[in-house]
Design a protein around this motif. Sequence first.
Motif, short mmCIF file in Angstrom:
data_model
loop_
_atom_site.label_atom_id
_atom_site.label_comp_id
_atom_site.label_asym_id
_atom_site.label_seq_id
_atom_site.Cartn_x
_atom_site.Cartn_y
_atom_site.Cartn_z
N PRO A 106 1.56 -1.44 8.75
CA PRO A 106 0.11 -1.83 8.35
C PRO A 106 0.32 -2.28 6.68
O PRO A 106 1.34 -1.83 6.14
CB PRO A 106 -0.49 -1.26 9.02
CG PRO A 106 0.73 0.19 9.08
CD PRO A 106 1.90 -0.28 9.28
N ALA A 107 -1.10 -3.13 7.04
CA ALA A 107 -1.22 -2.96 5.32
C ALA A 107 -1.60 -2.11 4.60
O ALA A 107 -1.91 -0.89 5.32
CB ALA A 107 -2.48 -4.82 4.87
N GLY A 108 -0.84 -1.47 3.38
CA GLY A 108 -1.55 -0.47 2.42
C GLY A 108 -0.36 0.69 2.77
O GLY A 108 -0.75 1.52 1.98
N TRP A 109 0.58 0.35 3.14
CA TRP A 109 1.27 1.86 3.88
C TRP A 109 3.00 1.03 3.00
O TRP A 109 3.63 0.22 3.25
CB TRP A 109 2.00 1.81 5.28
CG TRP A 109 0.19 2.46 6.34
CD1 TRP A 109 -0.63 1.77 6.51
CD2 TRP A 109 0.59 3.83 6.59
NE1 TRP A 109 -1.55 2.96 7.04
CE2 TRP A 109 -0.49 4.12 7.09
CE3 TRP A 109 1.23 4.93 6.34
CZ2 TRP A 109 -1.16 5.17 7.71
CZ3 TRP A 109 0.98 6.12 6.90
CH2 TRP A 109 -0.13 6.30 7.29
N PHE A 110 3.55 2.35 2.90
CA PHE A 110 4.71 1.57 2.27
C PHE A 110 5.47 2.60 3.28
O PHE A 110 4.94 2.87 4.53
CB PHE A 110 4.99 2.61 1.50
CG PHE A 110 4.91 2.71 -0.45
CD1 PHE A 110 5.90 1.43 -0.82
CD2 PHE A 110 3.44 2.55 -0.97
CE1 PHE A 110 5.83 1.21 -1.44
CE2 PHE A 110 3.90 2.24 -2.22
CZ PHE A 110 4.57 1.02 -3.08
N HIS A 220 0.94 12.04 6.29
CA HIS A 220 1.19 10.88 5.53
C HIS A 220 0.80 9.53 5.63
O HIS A 220 -0.04 8.45 4.35
CB HIS A 220 2.93 10.54 6.19
CG HIS A 220 3.99 11.24 5.62
ND1 HIS A 220 3.89 12.64 6.57
CD2 HIS A 220 4.52 11.06 4.71
CE1 HIS A 220 5.08 12.61 6.13
NE2 HIS A 220 5.38 11.97 5.07
N ARG A 221 -0.57 9.89 6.40
CA ARG A 221 -2.04 9.20 6.02
C ARG A 221 -2.09 8.94 3.99
O ARG A 221 -2.98 8.43 3.47
CB ARG A 221 -2.90 8.31 7.03
CG ARG A 221 -4.45 7.86 6.62
CD ARG A 221 -4.85 8.03 8.43
NE ARG A 221 -4.30 7.69 9.19
CZ ARG A 221 -4.21 6.31 9.70
NH1 ARG A 221 -5.26 5.07 8.54
NH2 ARG A 221 -4.01 5.54 10.64
N ARG A 224 0.26 7.62 1.75
CA ARG A 224 0.86 6.14 1.95
C ARG A 224 0.74 5.21 1.40
O ARG A 224 1.65 4.39 1.43
CB ARG A 224 -0.40 5.76 4.06
CG ARG A 224 -1.25 5.38 3.04
CD ARG A 224 -2.55 4.91 4.09
NE ARG A 224 -3.88 4.51 4.01
CZ ARG A 224 -4.83 5.06 3.68
NH1 ARG A 224 -5.08 6.69 4.00
NH2 ARG A 224 -6.51 4.74 3.46
N HIS A 225 -0.27 5.44 1.08
CA HIS A 225 0.52 4.61 -0.88
C HIS A 225 0.67 4.58 -1.62
O HIS A 225 1.41 3.85 -3.11
CB HIS A 225 -1.64 4.29 -1.36
CG HIS A 225 -1.87 5.39 -2.06
ND1 HIS A 225 -2.81 6.21 -0.70
CD2 HIS A 225 -1.87 6.12 -3.66
CE1 HIS A 225 -2.98 7.41 -1.77
NE2 HIS A 225 -2.65 7.17 -3.26
N GLU A 226 1.40 6.11 -1.79
CA GLU A 226 2.59 6.47 -2.58
C GLU A 226 3.68 6.10 -2.55
O GLU A 226 4.35 6.42 -1.52
CB GLU A 226 2.30 7.99 -2.77
CG GLU A 226 1.30 8.96 -2.92
CD GLU A 226 1.30 8.24 -4.44
OE1 GLU A 226 2.09 8.04 -5.41
OE2 GLU A 226 -0.14 9.15 -5.40
N VAL A 227 4.64 5.31 -3.44
CA VAL A 227 6.35 5.45 -3.29
C VAL A 227 6.69 6.31 -3.63
O VAL A 227 7.85 6.39 -2.52
CB VAL A 227 6.64 4.54 -4.16
CG1 VAL A 227 6.53 4.81 -5.64
CG2 VAL A 227 8.39 4.22 -4.02
N THR A 385 -7.16 4.05 -0.02
CA THR A 385 -8.12 3.60 -0.09
C THR A 385 -8.49 4.40 1.55
O THR A 385 -8.16 4.84 1.99
CB THR A 385 -8.09 2.38 0.78
OG1 THR A 385 -7.08 2.04 1.80
CG2 THR A 385 -7.83 1.64 -0.59
N GLY A 386 -10.18 5.45 1.08
CA GLY A 386 -10.79 5.74 2.21
C GLY A 386 -9.76 7.19 2.79
O GLY A 386 -9.08 8.30 1.92
#
Length: 386
Positions: A106-110, A220-221, A224-227, A385-386
């Motif tokens: 999904p968008a916004g996930w690594f 992990h949600r 989710r934006h963290e490398v 986000t969120g």
Amino acid sequence: MTLPLLLALPWLLLPVLAAVFVRRRPALEECNAAADGDAPRVSVIVPARNEALNVEACLRSLRASSYPRLEIILVDDGSTDGTGDVARRAAEGDPRVRIIESDPLPAGWFGKAWACEQGVRAANGELLAFADADVIAAPELVGRSVGVMRARGAALLSAMPHQVLGGFWERVVMAQVGMLFLARYPDPERVNRSPRTRDKIALGGYILIRRDAYEAAGGHRAVRHEVSEDMALAQRFHALGHRTLLVSADRFLRVRMYRSLAEIVEGWSKNLALSSRRTAAGALAGAVPWLLLAGIFFFWLLPPLVLLRGALGMVGWPWVPAAAVAQAAATAFWAAMYRRDGHNPFYALLVPLGALVMCGIVMRSLARGGRVRWKGREYGAMEPTG
């Protein structure tokens, strides 16, 4: 010779600093698992993307675990090299192992965080273990890590593995990575005792987490934006009041991260600058990658450069004798480190080459900004986000 010795003092102090600050405690061998009847169920989740070379050995080592209540879930994260097929062959006949195919990213996930998230959804364990597909686990790993976690009252445990350096470039460049890690985290117990969130770290090779704490922290949600989702998860746990634990697992966990210079450069370029910024607070965070660059240059490149300039007649007293002493001290220090880890001490003579490559990796990582490229995927800068 007093002035050259004074100028070379930082290099002469290297073995003293290492002896005083570098520790390998706590270690997994300090505590055994609980009795079988009291052992909580553990779900080991292995996110894998294009790991056909490693996944069979990883799964076979996990299948050999002596822990009595274990399930293993491998998440094939859109691999294009047959990882899933290799994993199914390695798991054949073992009902504890499941291979699941990842849903589209999904968008916004690594990718790794998304694979871990799906593994958790399929898991039944009270404890969740996340293991990279390039690790080899000893049969006692899971049991001992459960025992140490419970004995220390931790919600998250991360194990420091033994780094397998199999080839020339691994021994020349990955040793530099290990030195950077030691400079920031010389003593796991100090990491464990520190009250500062920025001092906390987890290593993605093997992380064991209480499921209730994982869910309370958003799993992990939430990262989710963290490398570097492993470090971000440990820091989030600490910020929310959950105890984290970093332990040495040299005897129970091995990893060979990369096998070529190209893999090393690509692998560390993806997150070195971004991750290093998480280890400091405020305005200093942005300067950390530059401080890494300066430290590598000062300790491992400056002395040979001064000696080269001296050979060309461009510098003289006291810089040339100071550089000679500094280079001799640095070489002796690295020779001892290589010998300690079971490698040929003559690799110490190649430290300037490794440092030069490492400087290039840091600069490459800085040049990428927030963009990440890894295993055929491109990620732009992502914000929570969120």
